[in-house]
Design an enzyme around this catalytic site. Sequence first.
Site, mmCIF file in Angstrom:
data_model
loop_
_atom_site.group_PDB
_atom_site.id
_atom_site.type_symbol
_atom_site.label_atom_id
_atom_site.label_comp_id
_atom_site.label_asym_id
_atom_site.label_seq_id
_atom_site.Cartn_x
_atom_site.Cartn_y
_atom_site.Cartn_z
ATOM 1 N N TRP A 108 6.095 -4.381 -6.332
ATOM 2 C CA TRP A 108 5.715 -3.249 -5.469
ATOM 3 C C TRP A 108 5.495 -1.977 -6.276
ATOM 4 O O TRP A 108 4.581 -1.204 -5.987
ATOM 5 C CB TRP A 108 6.710 -3.054 -4.333
ATOM 6 N N ASP A 179 10.236 4.572 -3.322
ATOM 7 C CA ASP A 179 9.820 3.610 -2.295
ATOM 8 C C ASP A 179 11.075 2.839 -1.898
ATOM 9 O O ASP A 179 11.579 1.996 -2.638
ATOM 10 C CB ASP A 179 8.763 2.660 -2.871
ATOM 11 N N LYS A 203 11.683 -3.789 7.598
ATOM 12 C CA LYS A 203 12.652 -4.646 6.925
ATOM 13 C C LYS A 203 14.060 -4.270 7.364
ATOM 14 O O LYS A 203 14.785 -5.062 7.927
ATOM 15 C CB LYS A 203 12.509 -4.529 5.416
HETATM 16 N N1 PMP Z 1 7.042 -1.500 -0.873
HETATM 17 C C1 PMP Z 1 7.979 -2.434 -0.740
HETATM 18 C C2 PMP Z 1 9.226 -2.326 -1.581
HETATM 19 C C3 PMP Z 1 7.815 -3.476 0.167
HETATM 20 O O1 PMP Z 1 8.754 -4.422 0.294
HETATM 21 C C4 PMP Z 1 6.642 -3.524 0.953
HETATM 22 C C5 PMP Z 1 6.391 -4.600 1.987
HETATM 23 N N2 PMP Z 1 6.792 -5.844 1.656
HETATM 24 C C6 PMP Z 1 5.676 -2.539 0.778
HETATM 25 C C7 PMP Z 1 5.910 -1.543 -0.151
HETATM 26 C C8 PMP Z 1 4.383 -2.543 1.584
HETATM 27 O O2 PMP Z 1 4.686 -2.179 2.897
HETATM 28 P P1 PMP Z 1 3.578 -2.182 4.046
HETATM 29 O O3 PMP Z 1 3.173 -3.592 4.259
HETATM 30 O O4 PMP Z 1 4.278 -1.577 5.229
HETATM 31 O O5 PMP Z 1 2.449 -1.315 3.579
#
Ligand code: PMP
Length: 370
Positions: A108, A179, A203
């Site tokens: 991520w 994040d 989450k």
């Molecule tokens: N950052 C992290 C740490 C994530 O776990 C996720 C989703 N799995 C995201 C960003 C992306 O999130 P979204 O699908 O809501 O854009």
Amino acid sequence: MSLNVASDRCLNFSAGPAALPLPVLEQVQSELVSAPGCGASILEISHRSKQFKEILADAEERLRDLLAIPANYRVLFLQGGARLQFSMVPMNLLGADSHAAYLLSGSWGKKGLEQAKKVGATEIVWDGADTNYDRLPTDSEWSVDPKAAYLHITSNETIQGVQFAKDPTVANDVPLVCDSSSDLLFRPVDVGQYGLIYACAQKNAGPAGVTLVIIREDLLERSQASLPGYLNYSEHAKEKSLYNTPPTFAIYVMGLVARWLQEEVGGLARMHERNLAKAKLLYDVIDESPDFYAGHAQPADRSLMNVTFRLPSDELQAEFLAEAASHNMSGLAGHRSVGGIRASIYNAMPHANVETLRELMVDFRSRKAS
Ligand code: PMP
């Protein structure tokens, strides 16, 4: 092994959207058709109605209370998920004469960097690629240029299962941007250490559709008026998250999750204790037999939210997943990019469900380990 499944709900180990607290779902169900004081469903009322404004204010107040958010921080309820924040953060905070620093502890963080590169200059302060993102750096392994516009980290890498156990400190005044999509509210954090924290909700904090941004007020001054309206943090702050129609239902559910944390769990310190105890159930099995259950993350940097491990072969992994499914457990396959097993055990995951998974792991090992 015997299973005691109390309802027709599965044991949901999904990485997200993930399990919500059952009392929250039950309250949503009881209020869905006609919410108290509304004479209509939350789904049917205006975002500018007195009732919705109360729901919004209540959600914010509860989050402020849980996270002890200082008065000089604004709380924004946005849309577009964490992915939009990958772009909004540099668009608002970077500026033409500076660069953004990224600490890469997993998939991520890398995706966040990719988007920042489209906006301006970037620098990688540390990259865990050499060991396949199985650990975090020690303090002596990285430093950040004091001229950086901000330093971006990912507090919990959902795919690799690597997590900061405490708030990182940055030696200079470079604002720390985090994040926190997959671990917001899993423990108390010192919000004052951060310039900006963002998290999609689906989450640990609520349903998909709402993305929380907690931003220090002075950073709002960096947003240029030339930015498109929706992408401008200062517009959202000025309009108190009502710049456009916000995700009303998701905000309402997020408020209920915050209330559950306050009233039923007893706050984030208690939540943290519960999360430590749940994760220990699984990591103990991994530590007893690392040749059979090989944990991905190094012990010091293990995630309390996403427990990642592999079995000795793809065949055994498939068998394990099939047995888990036959015991009403779902969502245990690792992310498609890394494989293996991933047990996501966020705040709402009951201790008993993790115990059931642990029992399966112990039982499976006793039958299959050579
Ligand atoms: N950052 C992290 C740490 C994530 O776990 C996720 C989703 N799995 C995201 C960003 C992306 O999130 P979204 O699908 O809501 O854009």
